[in-house]
Write a protein that holds these residues in place. Structure first.
Motif, PDB file in Angstrom:
ATOM      1  N   THR A  81       0.827  -1.210   0.000  1.00 54.61           N
ATOM      2  CA  THR A  81       0.000   0.000   0.000  1.00 54.61           C
ATOM      3  C   THR A  81       0.858   1.256   0.000  1.00 54.61           C
ATOM      4  N   LEU A  82       1.869   1.315   0.868  1.00 59.04           N
ATOM      5  CA  LEU A  82       2.702   2.515   0.952  1.00 59.04           C
ATOM      6  C   LEU A  82       3.547   2.702  -0.306  1.00 59.04           C
ATOM      7  N   LEU A  83       3.974   1.624  -0.914  1.00 59.27           N
ATOM      8  CA  LEU A  83       4.690   1.758  -2.184  1.00 59.27           C
ATOM      9  C   LEU A  83       3.773   2.354  -3.254  1.00 59.27           C
ATOM     10  N   ARG A  84       2.513   1.937  -3.252  1.00 59.10           N
ATOM     11  CA  ARG A  84       1.558   2.494  -4.221  1.00 59.10           C
ATOM     12  C   ARG A  84       1.263   3.960  -3.920  1.00 59.10           C
ATOM     13  N   LEU A  85       1.022   4.296  -2.652  1.00 59.89           N
ATOM     14  CA  LEU A  85       0.710   5.685  -2.284  1.00 59.89           C
ATOM     15  C   LEU A  85       1.878   6.628  -2.551  1.00 59.89           C
ATOM     16  N   SER A  86       3.088   6.127  -2.364  1.00 55.99           N
ATOM     17  CA  SER A  86       4.267   6.979  -2.535  1.00 55.99           C
ATOM     18  C   SER A  86       4.665   7.146  -3.995  1.00 55.99           C
ATOM     19  N   GLY A  87       4.221   6.245  -4.836  1.00 57.40           N
ATOM     20  CA  GLY A  87       4.668   6.277  -6.229  1.00 57.40           C
ATOM     21  C   GLY A  87       6.100   5.821  -6.388  1.00 57.40           C
ATOM     22  N   VAL A  88       6.685   5.215  -5.358  1.00 58.14           N
ATOM     23  CA  VAL A  88       8.071   4.731  -5.422  1.00 58.14           C
ATOM     24  C   VAL A  88       8.150   3.521  -6.336  1.00 58.14           C
ATOM     25  N   ARG A  89       9.104   3.581  -7.238  1.00 59.59           N
ATOM     26  CA  ARG A  89       9.261   2.481  -8.191  1.00 59.59           C
ATOM     27  C   ARG A  89      10.553   1.695  -7.996  1.00 59.59           C
ATOM     28  N   ARG A  90      11.450   2.231  -7.162  1.00 61.16           N
ATOM     29  CA  ARG A  90      12.730   1.555  -6.939  1.00 61.16           C
ATOM     30  C   ARG A  90      13.059   1.619  -5.448  1.00 61.16           C
ATOM     31  N   HIS A 304       8.386   4.933  11.325  1.00 63.46           N
ATOM     32  CA  HIS A 304       8.378   6.300  10.810  1.00 63.46           C
ATOM     33  C   HIS A 304       8.742   6.302   9.334  1.00 63.46           C
ATOM     34  N   GLY A 305       8.226   7.279   8.585  1.00 59.02           N
ATOM     35  CA  GLY A 305       8.555   7.426   7.178  1.00 59.02           C
ATOM     36  C   GLY A 305       8.635   8.883   6.774  1.00 59.02           C
ATOM     37  N   ARG A 306       9.273   9.136   5.657  1.00 62.52           N
ATOM     38  CA  ARG A 306       9.361  10.467   5.063  1.00 62.52           C
ATOM     39  C   ARG A 306       9.256  10.294   3.546  1.00 62.52           C
ATOM     40  N   PHE A 307       8.126  10.701   2.975  1.00 64.16           N
ATOM     41  CA  PHE A 307       8.002  10.583   1.526  1.00 64.16           C
ATOM     42  C   PHE A 307       6.896  11.492   1.010  1.00 64.16           C
ATOM     43  N   ILE A 308       6.940  11.735  -0.294  1.00 69.12           N
ATOM     44  CA  ILE A 308       5.887  12.481  -0.985  1.00 69.12           C
ATOM     45  C   ILE A 308       4.859  11.474  -1.484  1.00 69.12           C
ATOM     46  N   PRO A 309       3.595  11.583  -1.114  1.00 72.04           N
ATOM     47  CA  PRO A 309       2.582  10.630  -1.578  1.00 72.04           C
ATOM     48  C   PRO A 309       2.185  10.898  -3.031  1.00 72.04           C
ATOM     49  N   GLN A 310       3.152  10.708  -3.926  1.00 68.74           N
ATOM     50  CA  GLN A 310       2.937  11.011  -5.349  1.00 68.74           C
ATOM     51  C   GLN A 310       1.846  10.139  -5.953  1.00 68.74           C
ATOM     52  N   GLY A 311       1.789   8.891  -5.488  1.00 69.27           N
ATOM     53  CA  GLY A 311       0.785   7.979  -6.029  1.00 69.27           C
ATOM     54  C   GLY A 311      -0.629   8.398  -5.686  1.00 69.27           C
ATOM     55  N   ALA A 312      -0.764   9.235  -4.644  1.00 68.75           N
ATOM     56  CA  ALA A 312      -2.090   9.737  -4.251  1.00 68.75           C
ATOM     57  C   ALA A 312      -2.264  11.192  -4.677  1.00 68.75           C
ATOM     58  N   GLY A 313      -1.391  11.662  -5.572  1.00 65.58           N
ATOM     59  CA  GLY A 313      -1.514  13.026  -6.079  1.00 65.58           C
ATOM     60  C   GLY A 313      -0.858  14.085  -5.221  1.00 65.58           C
ATOM     61  N   THR A 316       3.943  17.302  -1.594  1.00 64.01           N
ATOM     62  CA  THR A 316       4.701  17.760  -0.435  1.00 64.01           C
ATOM     63  C   THR A 316       5.158  16.565   0.378  1.00 64.01           C
ATOM     64  N   ARG A 317       6.427  16.599   0.786  1.00 64.87           N
ATOM     65  CA  ARG A 317       6.925  15.509   1.612  1.00 64.87           C
ATOM     66  C   ARG A 317       6.217  15.515   2.965  1.00 64.87           C
ATOM     67  N   GLU A 318       5.888  14.313   3.435  1.00 67.09           N
ATOM     68  CA  GLU A 318       5.198  14.163   4.721  1.00 67.09           C
ATOM     69  C   GLU A 318       6.044  13.346   5.683  1.00 67.09           C
ATOM     70  N   PRO A 345       2.630  17.270   6.923  1.00 67.90           N
ATOM     71  CA  PRO A 345       3.341  17.846   5.772  1.00 67.90           C
ATOM     72  C   PRO A 345       4.512  18.703   6.271  1.00 67.90           C
ATOM     73  N   LEU A 346       5.658  18.566   5.624  1.00 68.40           N
ATOM     74  CA  LEU A 346       6.845  19.331   6.001  1.00 68.40           C
ATOM     75  C   LEU A 346       6.929  20.599   5.166  1.00 68.40           C
ATOM     76  N   SER A 347       7.097  21.729   5.828  1.00 67.01           N
ATOM     77  CA  SER A 347       7.292  22.986   5.095  1.00 67.01           C
ATOM     78  C   SER A 347       8.666  22.975   4.442  1.00 67.01           C
ATOM     79  N   GLU A 348       8.887  23.915   3.517  1.00 63.55           N
ATOM     80  CA  GLU A 348      10.194  24.000   2.869  1.00 63.55           C
ATOM     81  C   GLU A 348      11.301  24.215   3.894  1.00 63.55           C
ATOM     82  N   LEU A 349      11.047  25.087   4.862  1.00 64.77           N
ATOM     83  CA  LEU A 349      12.059  25.358   5.878  1.00 64.77           C
ATOM     84  C   LEU A 349      12.314  24.125   6.741  1.00 64.77           C
ATOM     85  N   GLU A 350      11.275  23.418   7.138  1.00 63.39           N
ATOM     86  CA  GLU A 350      11.463  22.217   7.958  1.00 63.39           C
ATOM     87  C   GLU A 350      12.282  21.170   7.221  1.00 63.39           C
TER      88      GLU A 350
END
Length: 442
Positions: A81-90, A304-313, A316-318, A345-350
């Motif tokens: 599920t998290l691989l799909r939500l993140s859009g991670v392919r590798r 814990h994780g840090r990723f952009i949920p690209q697969g869910a549109g 912003t990194r969360e 969601p992480l701000s640019e500064l964070e």
């Protein structure tokens, strides 16, 4: 859902061949993952232990009985599920931590790796690490983990002194630790890491250094030194608070650390991170992803994780954390496909604060190219080139800012926490102003 067994065996065989072919790392670290890319590391949390160590406040549980088949099914579902939500392919690396993941069955490890290989590209030479405790890591069991796809071990020795091991609440003896280490090196030559703790109550510099020197006569190519941190709610914290044990001496701990890193350097180890030392290119690819602020997915209770949920549109990194308690986590996974309890969601500064704080933990520091991947407008020169505090740190021989980037010196790595106060303050101030300076960037 898992790969057919023939495909799973094929991946393991290819992985073993690739590890034999794999050259040593170069003088830098593994390639830095670009922010927002489709690559990530994967952490898998096994939440159970035989007993709780006296110093530990991690998310772990002492079970009366574990339905491992149910837990395995949920780890597989959440990973996919998290691989799909993140859009991670590798997936660049997989790390089984805990808890005590060597208590899991090798079949569980294999099932997770099969699920990852089905949902994304898991290269044959991907680093796959398993944390192991000596009492749950017999030679035959370690061999079975190797057959399941593990190609690197991290062994929690913590001490080679039986009295200290009892103080820490460990279930193994120094003899157990050395036997496990020998078996691990036989099965995973060049790919075994060991942990050694320092700064324990009543611990002295001389005896601890003799432990380290003894370990160097039989260890592999990766050593981690960790200072004891007294955490509220632990047995050790209570014992110190009540006066049953003396409080650790921070000055002695600092001396142990300084002497220890010098001993390791003399033995040919590169201190590539504040607590981690490697020789013959045996850096941890997985941990390097953390320090370079690459994406990582956290699977399992409390992970814990840090990723952009690209697969869910998402764009912003969360920062994500999974539900802590295993039974509640499993219910959520079966209902929703994952047990994510909190998303921030992480701000640019964070994000830049994390890049700075994590990158400076390494001997490479932050290169200009790496920084620009996260912040193309405000350069390291803009931020720190005209800073009075940074100039003072450079004059003291603690920090370097040059054509390569920003990094700590050998001396600076030992006092990184004090340096970060000034650097983070300067970053925050510059971010508010957002006016690049006219300092030359040569």
């Amino acid at each position: 859902m898992a790969l057919p067994r023939s495909q799973a065996r094929g991946w393991v065989k290819a992985a073993k061949m690739a590890q034999r072919r794999r050259p040593a790392e170069d003088t830098g670290g593994p390639q830095s993952p670009a922010p927002g890319s489709q690559r990530a590391a994967l952490y898998v949390h096994w939440p159970y232990c035989e007993k709780r160590c006296s110093y530990c406040n991690f998310n772990k549980y002492i079970p009366r009985g574990v339905d491992e088949a149910a837990l395995r099914r949920c780890l597989v579902i959440e990973a996919q599920t998290l691989l799909r939500l993140s859009g991670v392919r590798r997936v660049e690396s997989v790390f089984f931590g805990g808890g005590t993941p060597s208590l899991a069955s090798p079949h569980t490890v294999a099932a997770v790796l099969e699920a990852v290989a089905q949902a994304a590209h898991l290269p044959a030479d991907s680093e796959v690490t398993l944390e192991a405790n000596p009492t749950s890591a017999s030679g035959s069991r370690l061999a079975a983990f190797g057959a399941a796809g593990v190609n690197r071990l991290s062994i929690g020795l913590q001490s080679l002194d039986d009295t200290e091991l009892q103080l820490l609440g460990r279930t193994h003896s120094a003899r157990d630790a050395l036997q496990t280490l020998a078996e691990a090196q036989r099965l995973f030559p060049g790919r075994v890491s060991v942990d050694l703790m320092l700064g324990l109550p009543a611990q002295q510099v001389g005896p601890w250094l003799r432990q380290l020197q003894g370990l160097l006569r039989c260890c592999d190519d990766h050593v981690s030194l960790y200072q004891l941190s007294l955490e509220r709610g632990t047995t050790l914290f209570t014992q110190v608070q009540q006066g049953a044990l003396p409080a650790p001496d921070p000055e002695l701990a600092a001396e142990m650390y300084q002497e220890g890193r010098a001993v390791l350097r003399e033995a040919g180890f590169r201190q590539y991170e504040v607590s981690n030392f490697a020789r013959n290119g045996a850096l941890s690819t997985h941990n390097w992803t953390y320090w370079q602020c690459g994406q990582y997915l956290g699977v399992g209770p409390g992970a814990h994780g840090r990723f952009i949920p690209q697969g869910a549109g998402g764009h912003t990194r969360e920062a994500r954390i999974q539900t802590l308690e295993p039974d509640s986590w499993m219910k959520e996974v079966m209902l929703f496909g994952h047990g994510t309890r909190r998303r921030v969601p992480l701000s640019e500064l964070e994000l830049l604060e994390e890049v700075l704080a994590m990158g400076l933990r390494t001997d490479v520091g932050i290169t200009h190219q790496h920084w620009q991947q996260f912040e193309p407008q405000l350069t390291l020169w803009d931020l720190f080139g005209a800073s009075k505090e940074v100039k003072e740190l450079q004059e003291q021989g603690l920090l370097l800012l040059d054509h390569r980037g920003l990094r700590c010196s050998w001396e600076g790595l030992a006092v990184l926490d004090s340096l970060l106060l000034s650097l983070l303050s300067r970053l925050q101030e510059a971010w508010q102003q957002r006016i690049p300076s006219s300092v030359p960037r040569g």
